[in-house]
Design an enzyme around this catalytic site. Structure first.
Site, PDB file in Angstrom:
ATOM      1  N   SER A  71     -19.664 -47.273   6.533  1.00 59.29           N
ATOM      2  CA  SER A  71     -20.904 -47.122   7.290  1.00 59.29           C
ATOM      3  C   SER A  71     -22.153 -46.889   6.431  1.00 59.29           C
ATOM      4  O   SER A  71     -22.566 -47.766   5.708  1.00 59.29           O
ATOM      5  CB  SER A  71     -20.694 -45.988   8.297  1.00 59.29           C
ATOM      6  N   ASP A 286     -27.646 -49.172   9.994  1.00 64.19           N
ATOM      7  CA  ASP A 286     -26.883 -48.721   8.832  1.00 64.19           C
ATOM      8  C   ASP A 286     -25.853 -49.791   8.478  1.00 64.19           C
ATOM      9  O   ASP A 286     -25.818 -50.864   9.096  1.00 64.19           O
ATOM     10  CB  ASP A 286     -26.245 -47.338   9.071  1.00 64.19           C
ATOM     11  N   ASP A 288     -22.752 -50.483   8.913  1.00 67.69           N
ATOM     12  CA  ASP A 288     -21.813 -51.103   9.857  1.00 67.69           C
ATOM     13  C   ASP A 288     -22.423 -51.236  11.249  1.00 67.69           C
ATOM     14  O   ASP A 288     -21.720 -51.487  12.229  1.00 67.69           O
ATOM     15  CB  ASP A 288     -20.485 -50.332   9.915  1.00 67.69           C
ATOM     16  N   ASP A 290     -23.732 -49.153  13.426  1.00 64.18           N
ATOM     17  CA  ASP A 290     -23.496 -48.256  14.565  1.00 64.18           C
ATOM     18  C   ASP A 290     -24.631 -47.256  14.747  1.00 64.18           C
ATOM     19  O   ASP A 290     -24.573 -46.412  15.642  1.00 64.18           O
ATOM     20  CB  ASP A 290     -22.120 -47.564  14.492  1.00 64.18           C
ATOM     21  N   ALA A 381     -29.591 -37.243  16.021  1.00 69.85           N
ATOM     22  CA  ALA A 381     -30.934 -37.527  15.499  1.00 69.85           C
ATOM     23  C   ALA A 381     -30.906 -38.703  14.524  1.00 69.85           C
ATOM     24  O   ALA A 381     -31.877 -39.450  14.400  1.00 69.85           O
ATOM     25  CB  ALA A 381     -31.494 -36.282  14.819  1.00 69.85           C
ATOM     26  N   ASN A 382     -29.763 -38.890  13.847  1.00 71.14           N
ATOM     27  CA  ASN A 382     -29.672 -39.976  12.859  1.00 71.14           C
ATOM     28  C   ASN A 382     -29.587 -41.373  13.484  1.00 71.14           C
ATOM     29  O   ASN A 382     -29.458 -42.363  12.783  1.00 71.14           O
ATOM     30  CB  ASN A 382     -28.500 -39.738  11.901  1.00 71.14           C
ATOM     31  N   ALA A 506     -21.073 -28.468   6.168  1.00 66.86           N
ATOM     32  CA  ALA A 506     -20.440 -29.419   5.249  1.00 66.86           C
ATOM     33  C   ALA A 506     -20.451 -30.791   5.887  1.00 66.86           C
ATOM     34  O   ALA A 506     -20.154 -30.925   7.077  1.00 66.86           O
ATOM     35  CB  ALA A 506     -19.010 -28.991   4.975  1.00 66.86           C
ATOM     36  N   ARG A 514     -24.964 -30.314   3.895  1.00 66.73           N
ATOM     37  CA  ARG A 514     -26.292 -30.712   4.373  1.00 66.73           C
ATOM     38  C   ARG A 514     -27.084 -29.483   4.807  1.00 66.73           C
ATOM     39  O   ARG A 514     -26.532 -28.584   5.460  1.00 66.73           O
ATOM     40  CB  ARG A 514     -26.167 -31.665   5.555  1.00 66.73           C
TER      41      ARG A 514
HETATM   42  C1  G16 Z   1     -20.709 -40.741  10.877  1.00 67.62           C
HETATM   43  C2  G16 Z   1     -20.428 -40.196  12.255  1.00 67.62           C
HETATM   44  C3  G16 Z   1     -21.691 -39.606  12.836  1.00 67.62           C
HETATM   45  C4  G16 Z   1     -22.261 -38.553  11.882  1.00 67.62           C
HETATM   46  C5  G16 Z   1     -22.433 -39.141  10.472  1.00 67.62           C
HETATM   47  C6  G16 Z   1     -22.810 -38.096   9.456  1.00 67.62           C
HETATM   48  O1  G16 Z   1     -21.665 -41.748  10.985  1.00 67.62           O
HETATM   49  O2  G16 Z   1     -19.958 -41.251  13.071  1.00 67.62           O
HETATM   50  O3  G16 Z   1     -21.372 -39.023  14.068  1.00 67.62           O
HETATM   51  O4  G16 Z   1     -23.499 -38.108  12.328  1.00 67.62           O
HETATM   52  O5  G16 Z   1     -21.207 -39.710  10.048  1.00 67.62           O
HETATM   53  O6  G16 Z   1     -21.809 -37.128   9.430  1.00 67.62           O
HETATM   54  P1  G16 Z   1     -21.733 -36.000   8.346  1.00 67.62           P
HETATM   55  O7  G16 Z   1     -23.040 -35.267   8.419  1.00 67.62           O
HETATM   56  O8  G16 Z   1     -20.570 -35.166   8.761  1.00 67.62           O
HETATM   57  O9  G16 Z   1     -21.576 -36.655   7.014  1.00 67.62           O
HETATM   58  P2  G16 Z   1     -21.537 -43.117  10.203  1.00 67.62           P
HETATM   59  O10 G16 Z   1     -22.694 -43.908  10.697  1.00 67.62           O
HETATM   60  O11 G16 Z   1     -21.587 -42.804   8.740  1.00 67.62           O
HETATM   61  O12 G16 Z   1     -20.196 -43.647  10.632  1.00 67.62           O
END
Ligand code: G16
Length: 539
Positions: A71, A286, A288, A290, A381-382, A506, A514
């Site tokens: 992703s 992003d 992939d 999503d 939010a992302n 984490a 983060r």
């Molecule tokens: C994945 C999850 C999202 C999450 C993001 C960041 O997104 O599907 O729900 O917000 O990771 O997660 P973390 O802060 O735990 O690293 P993606 O788009 O990378 O598949």
């Protein structure tokens, strides 16, 4: 004839020796499956093949999806995650089995663990298993697909390779396959079926409305680029103008590099090299596809981000207004995470009067919370999110007898929104159409959309620490329980800032922690983020 346990063990062991587990690595099924350097994933993906087959067998042969992608992560990373039959993320209780199989030290231990899961869950290992899979554009993808196929062959699962898809497209396909013979089939289980469904729904939703604003989309040099172009072709240029940039999928090192949704959201700036025209609409996907965030620059060249919170607010306002016009009584709810900007939550609660639930990060958490409403809107939010219409909400809308053309229009729009939205998971392409369709209805550009509320200045920082697993949280990740004493120090800092808020958690997709901070001014938000980050450096 059914195979004996001994034959099964030797079959798995035979394939497993081809996919040795790298020494010294602990694997964990995190926020979105396993995610780390692609070069370390071979054994993990092989074992995910075993687990996908077990999952399918446990569910009477329903089709399970396996997506190979990292992703938003850098090009050398890769990842793998399982998709449950309705297109949802893997049921949480199975994450433990995934982690267990991935960490088995030897071939022997792996086969024993595999049989132990089967026995504990009373799975008939001779029943049918069906798996579909796809990957994104990363260089490590083809080799990982080969490992997955070995895993599936080792346990005699039937499979179909969907080759290169966006993550949400595979979620869509899984749901289509498993609903094909039900009273409510979700669609044709093909990439073409996906484009046809979304394109038709978009044309209906925007029928008789002005063309939406022209949009330029940064595809993060990932799989979303070619797929979005194809989708735009199905919709037709009479209905939408989409200009795709950053679409060099063959330049694998450029994936997510200084572009894409994560870059724009965390850096709060334009993708490298993009020269925007003022008041025009832009978006970034992003790797992939999503997630999506939108943005624009105003006449004074100031950058404005329209992130997942702004998307949720726009969608909530639109759906709430349509329901009011239609007279259909359905409960709308919003789901956010701790990252939601304080102003957005206030706007949703105080102005739109829609209930807001907060869950930990990860689509899997938000999705389940959204299912509790008739219409559940969830966005991180992302930029990761979608809208769920419950079965009973769909029935109420379908059976509603409109008393006037206004009511009929509103119900038709709501029903076509339900088809336009990929309800299996957050989908950047479907969300792009959703947002542009709403802007077309409102005859708005990005600046009118942005007017709803003003974000509190905020900063997200990534801090590399010795052991991110030492960070344990509570209260939907808003407070730290461990390391002990750290939360009190954060509280003491936050108190010094007007409208201050900060939390630490984490990451589940990167080896880092983060830090999020917001405050009344940009300077203060940045300062708070730096000070909280400094607390972590001494650990
Ligand atoms: C994945 C999850 C999202 C999450 C993001 C960041 O997104 O599907 O729900 O917000 O990771 O997660 P973390 O802060 O735990 O690293 P993606 O788009 O990378 O598949």
């Amino acid at each position: 004839m059914d195979s004996t346990p001994q034959e099964r063990l030797s079959q798995i062991a035979k394939f497993s020796t081809l996919h040795p587990r790298p020494e010294g690595h602990k694997f964990a099924y995190g926020t979105a499956g396993f995610r780390l350097l692609g070069s370390l994933l071979d054994s993990v993906v092989f074992r995910v093949g075993l687990l996908a087959a077990l999952r399918s067998r446990k569910l009477d042969g329903e089709t399970i999806g396996v997506m190979i992608t990292a992703s938003h992560n850098p090009p050398d990373d890769n990842g793998v995650k399982l998709i449950d039959p309705q297109g949802e993320m893997l049921e949480a209780s199975w994450e433990t089995y995934a982690t267990k199989l991935a960490n088995a030290e030897t071939d022997d231990e792996l086969t024993k663990d595999y049989l132990a899961v089967a026995e504990a869950l009373k799975i008939n290992l001779d029943s049918p298993a069906n798996v579909v899979f796809a990957r994104d554009t990363r260089a490590s993808g083809p080799a990982l697909v080969a490992a997955l196929k070995d895993g599936l062959q080792a346990v005699a699962a039937d499979y179909t390779d969907y080759r290169i898809l966006t993550t949400p497209q595979l979620h869509y396909v899984v749901k289509c396959i498993n609903t094909a013979t039900t009273a409510t089939p979700y669609g044709k289980p093909t990439e073409e079926g996906y484009y046809e469904k979304l394109a038709t729904a978009f044309q209906i939703v925007t029928m008789g409305k002005p063309k939406p604003p022209v949009i330029t989309v940064d595809a993060a040099n990932g799989v979303g680029g070619p797929k979005l172009k194809e989708l735009a072709r199905y919709i037709g240029s009479d209905h939408i103008d989409i200009n795709v940039v950053k679409d060099e999928i063959d330049a694998v090192e450029k994936l997510n590099h200084q572009c894409g949704a994560d870059f724009v959201k965390t850096q709060q700036k334009l993708p490298l090299g993009l020269e925007p025209a003022s008041l025009e609409l832009y978006a970034s996907l992003d790797g992939d596809a999503d997630r999506i965030v939108f943005y624009y620059v105003d006449e004074a060249s100031k950058f404005h981000l329209l992130d997942g919170d702004k998307i949720a607010s726009l969608v909530a306002m639109f759906i709430r207004d349509l329901l009011a016009v239609s007279g259909v009584d359905l409960q709308v709810g919003i789901v956010q995470t701790a990252y939601a900007n304080g102003s957005s939550s206030k706007y949703l609660t105080d102005i739109l009067k829609v209930p807001v639930t907060v869950t930990p990060t990860g689509v899997k958490h938000l999705h389940h919370a959204a299912q509790l409403f008739d219409i559940g809107i969830y966005f991180e939010a992302n930029g990761h999110g979608t809208v769920l219409f419950s079965n009973s909400a769909m029935k109420s809308l379908e059976s509603f007898e409109a008393q006037n053309p206004g009511q009929q229009d509103a119900v038709t729009t709501l029903l076509s929104l339900a088809a336009l939205i990929n309800q299996t998971v957050g989908d950047a392409l479907s969300d792009l159409l959703l947002v542009t369709a709403i802007l077309s209805h409102k005859v708005w550009g990005p600046d009118e959309w942005n007017l709803a509320y003003t974000d509190l200045p905020n900063r997200l920082v990534r801090v590399v620490v010795k052991d991110r697993m030492a960070f344990k949280t509570e209260d939907a990740e808003r407070r730290l329980v461990e390391p002990k004493g750290l939360q009190a120090q954060i509280d003491a800092l936050v108190k010094k800032y007007k409208s201050g808020r900060s939390f630490v958690r984490a990451s589940g997709t990167e080896d880092a922690v983060r830090v999020y901070a917001e405050a009344a001014t940009r300077l203060e938000a940045d300062e708070l983020a730096v000070k909280v980050s400094d607390l972590l450096k001494v650990l």
